[in-house]
Design an enzyme around this catalytic site. Structure first.
Site, mmCIF file in Angstrom:
data_model
loop_
_atom_site.group_PDB
_atom_site.id
_atom_site.type_symbol
_atom_site.label_atom_id
_atom_site.label_comp_id
_atom_site.label_asym_id
_atom_site.label_seq_id
_atom_site.Cartn_x
_atom_site.Cartn_y
_atom_site.Cartn_z
ATOM 1 N N ARG A 80 -18.259 -0.812 5.585
ATOM 2 C CA ARG A 80 -19.334 -1.492 4.852
ATOM 3 C C ARG A 80 -19.911 -2.640 5.669
ATOM 4 N NH1 ARG A 80 -19.211 -5.954 1.965
ATOM 5 N NH2 ARG A 80 -16.929 -6.030 1.992
ATOM 6 N N CYS A 87 -8.053 -2.313 8.257
ATOM 7 C CA CYS A 87 -6.696 -2.298 7.680
ATOM 8 C C CYS A 87 -6.201 -0.869 7.497
ATOM 9 C CB CYS A 87 -6.695 -3.037 6.339
ATOM 10 S SG CYS A 87 -6.837 -4.831 6.472
ATOM 11 N N HIS A 124 -1.366 -5.776 1.795
ATOM 12 C CA HIS A 124 -2.573 -6.591 1.702
ATOM 13 C C HIS A 124 -2.258 -7.904 1.004
ATOM 14 C CE1 HIS A 124 -5.670 -3.333 2.618
ATOM 15 N NE2 HIS A 124 -6.078 -4.398 3.299
ATOM 16 N N GLU A 147 0.818 -1.209 0.000
ATOM 17 C CA GLU A 147 0.000 0.000 0.000
ATOM 18 C C GLU A 147 0.854 1.262 0.000
ATOM 19 O OE1 GLU A 147 -3.093 -0.014 -0.498
ATOM 20 O OE2 GLU A 147 -3.623 -2.106 -0.081
#
Length: 220
Positions: free
Chosen positions: A96, A149, A173, A86
């Site tokens: 979500r 995360c 990830h 990342e």
């Protein structure tokens, strides 16, 4: 008298299972990566709860206990086909699904009045190149999501920027493990392969201060 260079202390973090899953390949891979000695590195691990807030408390405790030079935080990104290093952490929680404590924040800052974003302080492109050289798929990612995360990535980056400037750190990830996708058509990577990638990332970050200047951007 012969002087010896102390090993680079590396803290790997992974997450507990979440969203009803029985396992989380981030923690499996972190444990596997640290199980075998790696020349020049002292490897440490910590499992973080998949919970807003509590994950950062656990991260800070692990940092205080291990006093790392590098922190490589790892999380699952189900649906991604490769190891993704990342680039940027955003100052927002926007869930979500609920975390493991049932929290579901929407458009909440991680650090009130904190910067909108932080960039990783790991050599992300060199890390991607090293994973590819080991025969595994990897890429730079420009979004760590807005779940726990990213929460940990931003919290880590804020700690480094405000309190612990001697540490470098970032987030990686990883895909599903094969046993997680036996009933669905989703990409996966074996935990041992992910662990190999994490070891390459740690070794590369330890010896690399100036990142590669190569294109790894995205057009969308």
């Amino acid at each position: 008298m012969t002087s010896t260079t102390p090993p680079t202390r590396v803290l790997f973090t992974g997450f507990a299972p979440f969203d009803g899953a029985a396992t989380n390949p981030s923690w499996q891979a972190v444990r596997t990566a640290a199980a075998t000695p790696l020349a020049g590195l002292a490897l440490h691990t910590a499992e973080l709860p998949c919970v807003y807030g509590a994950s950062l408390t656990a991260l800070r405790t692990a940092i205080d206990e291990t006093r790392p030079d590098l922190v490589v935080a790892v999380g699952q990104a189900g649906g991604r086909p490769d190891i993704t290093v990342e680039r940027v952490a955003l100052n927002v929680d926007d869930a979500r699904i609920p975390d493991n404590a049932g929290a579901e924040p929407i458009d909440e800052p991680i650090v009130p009045d904190g910067p909108a974003a932080y960039l990783s302080t790991l050599p992300i492109k060199a890390c991607v190149a090293a994973v590819r050289a080991a025969g595994l798929p990897a890429s730079v990612s420009n979004t760590a999501g807005t779940f726990v995360c990213n929460h940990v990535f931003y919290g880590l980056a804020h700690l480094i920027a405000t309190e612990l400037p001697h540490i470098r750190g970032g987030f990686v990830h990883v895909p599903y493990a094969p046993e997680q996708v036996t009933d669905r058509a989703q990409p996966s990577l074996p935990v041992d392969a992910v662990a190999t990638a994490l070891r390459e990332i740690a070794a590369t970050a330890a010896r690399t201060r100036t990142d590669l200047r190569v294109a790894e951007g995205a057009t969308h």
